[in-house]
Motif scaffolding. Structure first.
Motif, mmCIF file in Angstrom:
data_model
loop_
_atom_site.group_PDB
_atom_site.id
_atom_site.type_symbol
_atom_site.label_atom_id
_atom_site.label_comp_id
_atom_site.label_asym_id
_atom_site.label_seq_id
_atom_site.Cartn_x
_atom_site.Cartn_y
_atom_site.Cartn_z
ATOM 1 N N ARG A 159 -18.072 43.679 27.546
ATOM 2 C CA ARG A 159 -18.971 42.978 28.202
ATOM 3 C C ARG A 159 -20.277 44.626 26.770
ATOM 4 O O ARG A 159 -18.885 45.121 26.125
ATOM 5 C CB ARG A 159 -19.485 44.083 29.727
ATOM 6 C CG ARG A 159 -18.658 45.174 30.157
ATOM 7 C CD ARG A 159 -18.977 45.751 30.619
ATOM 8 N NE ARG A 159 -18.888 45.613 32.508
ATOM 9 C CZ ARG A 159 -18.952 45.447 32.786
ATOM 10 N NH1 ARG A 159 -17.826 46.835 32.799
ATOM 11 N NH2 ARG A 159 -18.737 45.068 34.059
ATOM 12 N N GLN B 106 -22.662 54.938 26.075
ATOM 13 C CA GLN B 106 -21.535 54.484 25.826
ATOM 14 C C GLN B 106 -21.041 54.162 24.626
ATOM 15 O O GLN B 106 -19.589 54.488 24.093
ATOM 16 C CB GLN B 106 -21.603 53.689 26.927
ATOM 17 C CG GLN B 106 -21.310 53.371 28.064
ATOM 18 C CD GLN B 106 -20.978 52.245 28.916
ATOM 19 O OE1 GLN B 106 -21.470 51.170 28.468
ATOM 20 N NE2 GLN B 106 -20.221 52.689 29.967
ATOM 21 N N THR C 61 -22.199 60.480 38.060
ATOM 22 C CA THR C 61 -20.885 59.398 38.774
ATOM 23 C C THR C 61 -21.750 58.184 37.812
ATOM 24 O O THR C 61 -23.048 57.809 38.043
ATOM 25 C CB THR C 61 -21.489 59.483 40.355
ATOM 26 O OG1 THR C 61 -23.042 59.819 41.164
ATOM 27 C CG2 THR C 61 -20.114 60.913 40.285
HETATM 28 P P1 ADP Z 1 -17.836 56.380 37.038
HETATM 29 O O1 ADP Z 1 -16.529 56.794 36.522
HETATM 30 O O2 ADP Z 1 -18.410 56.620 35.812
HETATM 31 O O3 ADP Z 1 -18.415 57.081 37.302
HETATM 32 P P2 ADP Z 1 -17.334 54.317 35.998
HETATM 33 O O4 ADP Z 1 -15.850 53.599 35.599
HETATM 34 O O5 ADP Z 1 -16.751 53.375 37.733
HETATM 35 O O6 ADP Z 1 -18.371 54.583 36.322
HETATM 36 O O7 ADP Z 1 -18.882 52.595 36.543
HETATM 37 C C1 ADP Z 1 -19.874 52.030 37.355
HETATM 38 C C2 ADP Z 1 -19.473 50.683 37.268
HETATM 39 O O8 ADP Z 1 -20.341 50.620 36.133
HETATM 40 C C3 ADP Z 1 -18.774 49.619 37.687
HETATM 41 O O9 ADP Z 1 -18.643 49.133 37.986
HETATM 42 C C4 ADP Z 1 -18.654 49.115 35.983
HETATM 43 O O10 ADP Z 1 -17.748 48.224 36.006
HETATM 44 C C5 ADP Z 1 -19.835 49.305 35.264
HETATM 45 N N1 ADP Z 1 -19.799 49.361 33.932
HETATM 46 C C6 ADP Z 1 -19.620 50.341 32.963
HETATM 47 N N2 ADP Z 1 -19.595 49.849 31.473
HETATM 48 C C7 ADP Z 1 -21.009 49.126 31.712
HETATM 49 C C8 ADP Z 1 -21.895 48.632 30.866
HETATM 50 N N3 ADP Z 1 -21.580 48.696 29.464
HETATM 51 N N4 ADP Z 1 -22.534 47.497 31.195
HETATM 52 C C9 ADP Z 1 -21.891 46.578 32.935
HETATM 53 N N5 ADP Z 1 -21.659 47.621 33.502
HETATM 54 C C10 ADP Z 1 -20.896 48.682 32.991
#
Ligand code: ADP
Ligand code: ZN
Length: 791
Positions: A251, A257, A282
């Motif tokens: 993605r 990011q 979060t």
């Molecule tokens: P954190 O660890 O920072 O709390 P996560 O890594 O669990 O966050 O990510 C949160 C959600 O966002 C997850 O469901 C992940 O799959 C989704 N996600 C992460 N990066 C992207 C992106 N670039 N585009 C769409 N969804 C994303």
């Protein structure tokens, strides 16, 4: 020639042995069998260049088990550092260096399986049978050859049917339909199929052995890796190959990011030791960054060590790594069986993996060429081992990265005070993710003042009206709720209205907690597991007026069932997941929408990503604030911020409702505003005033004894000796002796002393020399360097 050996015996320093003439000097990291008193034990060579000529008094080692290092030399050195820093014996770290089965020298213990593969003769026989059935048999008579298809469709071939010879006159030997079926299967997989897999498809062992006797198949023994992923809820089929992070399915990163990744990638590429804090709210997508950064490091020919707090609780991160890197990932955590641990360790050691995902002890994984270390949720207290050696996996990881010349990234939405302090003073790089993925808003938080609730609805209220209404609304909308109460049990104390006494554990200075309801009711100690029936009368005054006080998760669960009939309510805490597999089953049911409301302890606050959760309720947000621990506010802030972060991770906005008796406490207020920097400033002020970490370091010492006065006297003795050794230099302060907050535990009394200062080495040395004069006391002293809690 002398070698220094670490042996797995508590509290021992390195032991010196001589190498017998004619035996090659073992390498650092090799296992050796050495005499120790009347025993022989397996140890690890830690140094082999000692030329001191004390040969007469030193015993000779018995056997060298490895020609080369069994444990990489840098991991041995890391263990030695850990032992010294955390005031433990070197031998105390050995269990973390070796895979479980290597301690007795059976390093190669592994599982094998029989694999059958089709031979050339088997193929021609099969082709003959196919040609025969195609030409000679009419479609409605193809029962025999169609047996595999029928078996797949769930049809049962009768024994008679299965063993009837296929009437293939073209063949020299008649084949049974089962044999044909086996050959068909094997022809589709020329590399062979394990006999367990064949058995699972209904091919019996004697069918196999008959085919082998005819020379139609060959049998060999293959080593099998016991696959830990099957225990972690299984991995999707595509994970086996690894879809790759740069494939079309990857993605698009958000701008934030991408910028964070770019900075981290540059730091990693420099190839030097650096520490970076990835401070992302979060749901900001930190995992995605870790995976891409890992891919970059791997492409540059170095390896990755990824530490996570608890794999069993949040298997998602490990699974994502497996998706990205396929078979080049190993997993290490305490939930694996000995066999699985052993196999994973061997794969890492052989260099078969580039990425290790594991819990704190994986910091000692035998991985070489480490270029990146990631510590996910670095603030999590499960990185600290609460038994000897009392190390913090995060801090050992930093040392490992330093020695490897690697980048280490500490990730968190709520960094520990120590880490954030280092980031603010410029010691660490700070990389920030301020927004959630897709700009999803953070949960809107409402604070419910329970004093008002009690005034309005009576003193027995557990769930406020606001929280009950909110849960009901989620049920109507088919959305999910999480309800946190960080306290287990049904009620937390039994109180006598006549004498005002409580029913306490006979072994520990805590009151017993009631678990279960009705006839299943039991009173239990959460520290020593003492269990008793709930008495009908007070054991102190015999009065009949016993009352249960306080409430835990079990009571909240019961209350939710009562208030929301028809709701599917479940509970996640340590009691609910005792049975093997229960945790996984629970998380899967919740993910699949078979549970509406999940009640639990801090376990439900950890990094879960459940998109259908739109409500988080917190009952008694202040439970942790009552503890006499300098981290109480920090823990409360982290817990509330993390649990609120579980809401609104999907398309619907999230809401959090926080019930408390202290709505004005700064940890609660600032968590509700999700204002980390403000919390840090406020808390730092307190830590400065009280001289607590991160401004000073602590060494906590608990002295255990059979009586209260013995514990206090011994602690006073240590205090005095420590003070003498400091003799006015003022390198550190000594506080105590004092009764420990948990004054009695498992039948022993506990007294405490606390050293505060900026030079850990001096504090540790002063303590160790104070204890060295009394070996008997040393055994009763628990020394905790950088304690996570001083309870
Ligand atoms: P954190 O660890 O920072 O709390 P996560 O890594 O669990 O966050 O990510 C949160 C959600 O966002 C997850 O469901 C992940 O799959 C989704 N996600 C992460 N990066 C992207 C992106 N670039 N585009 C769409 N969804 C994303
Ligand atoms: Zn107890």
């Amino acid at each position: 020639m002398l070698v220094q050996v670490a042996v797995p015996v508590p509290n021992l320093d390195l032991l010196t042995y001589s190498v017998p003439d004619g035996v090659d000097v073992p390498a650092i990291g090799a296992r050796v069998v050495v005499p120790l008193g009347a025993r022989v034990v397996t140890g690890i060579v830690v140094e082999n260049e000692n030329s001191e000529a004390r040969t007469q008094t030193v015993k000779a080692l018995r056997e060298v088990l490895d020609r080369e290092a069994f444990v990489p030399a840098d991991v041995v050195a890391l263990a030695r550092w850990t032992a010294e820093y955390y005031a433990a014996g070197v031998g105390d770290t050995i269990p973390m260096l070796l895979p479980p089965m290597a301690r007795g020298g059976r390093a190669d213990a592994h599982k094998t399986t029989r694999v059958a593969a089709i031979t050339a003769a088997g193929l021609s026989v099969l082709q003959g049978a196919r040609a025969f059935s195609a030409s000679a048999r009419k479609p409605h008579e193809r029962a025999t050859v169609d047996a595999p298809k029928r078996a797949r469709e769930g049809g049962q071939a009768s024994a008679d049917d299965a063993e009837r010879p296929a009437e293939s006159l073209a063949l020299q030997r008649p084949l049974t339909s089962k044999q044909l079926e086996a050959l068909e299967l094997l022809a589709g997989t020329p590399t062979g199929i394990g006999t367990p897999a064949l058995a699972a498809r209904g091919i019996a062992a004697d069918t196999i052995s008959r085919l082998a006797r005819h020379g139609y198949i060959s049998l060999r023994h293959d080593r099998v890796e016991r696959d830990p992923w099957t225990g972690a809820g299984g991995v999707p089929e595509e994970c086996r190959s690894g879809v790759g992070v740069d494939s079309d399915t990857a993605r698009q990163l958000t701008g934030e990011q991408a910028a964070a990744l770019e900075r981290l990638r540059k730091l990693a590429a420099a190839g030097d030791f650096r520490v970076a804090l990835l401070h992302g709210v979060t749901g900001s997508g930190k995992t995605e960054i870790f995976i891409r950064l890992s891919a970059a490091v791997r492409a540059a020919g170095r390896t990755v060590l990824m530490l996570v707090p608890e794999i069993a609780l949040t298997p998602a991160a490990a699974t994502l790594f497996r998706l990205a890197f396929g078979e080049r990932v190993a997993i290490q955590h305490s939930g694996l069986s000995d066999g699985e641990r052993h196999d994973q360790w061997q794969r890492i050691r052989r260099g078969d993996v580039d990425v290790v995902v594991g819990t704190r002890s994986a910091v000692f994984a035998p991985l070489e060429r480490v270029g990146l270390v990631v510590v996910d949720e670095e603030h999590d207290s499960s990185y600290k081992q609460e038994e000897i050696p009392r190390y913090n996996g995060r801090d050992v990881a930093i040392v490992r990265a330093q020695r490897a010349g690697a980048l280490i990234v500490l990730g968190s939405a709520t960094p520990s005070m120590e880490t954030y302090h280092n980031a603010m003073t410029g010691k660490y790089e700070r990389v920030v993710l301020q927004r959630r993925i897709l700009d999803r808003p953070l949960a809107a938080v409402t604070v419910v003042d329970m004093r008002e609730e009690y005034a309005a609805a009576g003193p027995d209220v557990i769930l406020s009206r606001a929280l009950t209404d909110a849960v009901r609304a989620r049920l109507d909308d088919r959305e999910q709720s999480l309800v946190l109460l960080n306290r287990r049990g049904f009620s937390t104390a039994i109180f006598c209205r006549q004498c005002a006494g409580t029913i306490d554990c006979p072994n520990c200075s805590v009151s017993l907690v009631v678990h279960g309801e009705g006839s299943a009711r039991r009173a239990r100690c959460h520290y020593c597991n003492y269990t008793a029936r709930v008495p009908a009368a007070c054991p102190l005054c015999a009065g009949p007026y016993l009352e249960q006080m306080g409430f835990g998760t079990e009571r909240v669960e019961a209350e939710l069932r009562k208030m929301c009939p028809g709701a599917r309510v479940a509970r996640l805490d340590r009691d609910a997941i005792r049975r093997r597999g229960a945790l996984n089953a629970l998380l899967t049911r919740f993910r699949d929408g078979e549970i509406d409301v999940l009640v639990g302890t801090q376990m439900i606050a950890k990094g879960h990503d459940f998109p259908r959760v739109t409500l988080v309720g917190v009952v008694s947000a202040d439970v942790g604030l009552g503890l006499a621990d300098f981290r109480a506010a920090e823990r409360t802030f982290q817990l509330l911020t993390q649990v609120a972060g579980r809401a609104g991770r999907g398309e619907q906005r999230g809401e959090a409702i926080v019930q408390t008796l202290y709505p004005n406490h700064y940890s609660i207020q600032l968590a509700c505003r999700q204002d980390y920097p403000a919390f840090y400033e406020r808390e730092l002020h307190f830590r400065k005033a009280m001289r607590y970490p991160p401004l000073v370091s602590l060494v906590n010492t608990v002295v255990r004894a059979r009586t209260f006065s013995a514990a206090m006297d011994d602690a006073a003795d240590v205090v005095q000796k420590v003070r003498e050794s400091d003799s006015g230099r003022g390198d550190f302060r000594v506080l105590g002796p004092a009764p420990a907050p948990l004054g009695r535990l498992r039948g022993e009394y506990r007294a405490q002393l606390l050293l505060k200062g900026t030079n850990r080495r001096k504090m540790r040395e002063a303590l160790q020399s104070a204890l060295a004069s009394r070996p008997e006391l040393q055994r009763r002293a628990i020394v905790d360097v950088d304690p996570i809690s001083v309870l």
